[in-house]
Design an enzyme around this catalytic site. Structure first.
Site, short mmCIF file in Angstrom:
data_model
loop_
_atom_site.label_atom_id
_atom_site.label_comp_id
_atom_site.label_asym_id
_atom_site.label_seq_id
_atom_site.Cartn_x
_atom_site.Cartn_y
_atom_site.Cartn_z
N GLU A 176 -16.83 4.40 -4.77
CA GLU A 176 -16.06 3.31 -5.39
C GLU A 176 -16.99 2.12 -5.61
O GLU A 176 -17.12 1.25 -4.73
CB GLU A 176 -14.89 2.89 -4.48
N HIS A 199 -15.52 -1.51 -4.77
CA HIS A 199 -14.91 -1.90 -3.50
C HIS A 199 -15.96 -2.42 -2.50
O HIS A 199 -16.79 -1.67 -2.01
CB HIS A 199 -14.15 -0.70 -2.91
N GLN A 240 0.83 -1.20 0.00
CA GLN A 240 0.00 0.00 0.00
C GLN A 240 0.87 1.25 0.00
O GLN A 240 0.52 2.25 -0.63
CB GLN A 240 -0.92 -0.01 1.23
N ASP A 263 -11.76 -5.68 -4.35
CA ASP A 263 -12.10 -4.87 -5.52
C ASP A 263 -12.57 -5.84 -6.58
O ASP A 263 -11.90 -6.84 -6.86
CB ASP A 263 -10.88 -4.09 -6.02
ZN LIG Z 1 -10.49 -1.34 -2.82
#
Ligand SMILES: [Zn+2]
Length: 176
Positions: A147, A150, A69, A104
């Site tokens: 999003e 997600h 990340q 995701d």
């Molecule tokens: Zn994500």
């Protein structure tokens, strides 16, 4: 234990890594992908049922380590500058992907929103324990733009409550 809150204000330790990560089936992922055991089971069931309606769901990103990340975030900043980057990418330690509870699905861009897969997920994911984590219109609470791709595992009981009340995890936990 599946209702852990990770966001800009609630960070995970640098060394945090779930000890029950398992590999997602190749059938339901585009690349090597790991989720916590129970989450993988729920996701597999969700994908199998979606497939019965001819909906093709695949994980494109699951568990991400702190280090991974960190690199991702640095690249976003280089690409789009700090302000924009902080709205669409999490700082290391602040990403839900480090929990092994987030997935995701299909594409990580806005075009996913108009697909039949996305429409099905919005109304069915909760039955398997998943919630759309960053919904439209709740940006001021989650700190992230919408999003559609997600999804976050919270378990069936909590997912149902959140779906019915149309609330985010921050609201459910009273940590807005
Ligand atoms: Zn994500």
């Amino acid at each position: 234990m599946y209702d852990i809150l990770v966001n800009k204000k609630n960070k995970l330790n640098k060394n945090y890594k779930p000890n029950d990560l398992v590999k997602v089936s190749k059938k339901f992922s585009t690349k090597e992908c790991y989720l916590r055991k129970k989450v993988n089971k729920a996701f597999t069931r969700l994908c199998k049922n979606a497939l019965k309606s001819n909906l093709d769901l695949k994980a494109i990103s699951c568990f991400r380590s702190y280090e991974y990340q960190k690199n991702l975030y640095i690249n976003y900043i280089k690409e789009m500058g700090f302000t924009k980057a902080s709205f669409c990418s999490a700082k290391p330690g602040c990403s839900e992907h480090q929990t092994g509870l987030a997935i995701d699905i299909n594409y990580d861009n806005d075009s996913f929103d108009s697909t039949k897969e996305s429409k099905w997920l919005i109304n069915n994911a909760y039955k398997y324990g998943f919630i759309l984590r960053y919904p439209k219109g709740k940006e001021y609470i989650t700190g992230y733009k919408y999003e559609p791709w997600h999804y976050r595992y919270v378990g069936k009981r909590i997912a149902r409550i959140m779906y019915k009340k149309k609330i985010t995890l921050e609201e459910y936990l009273n940590k807005v």
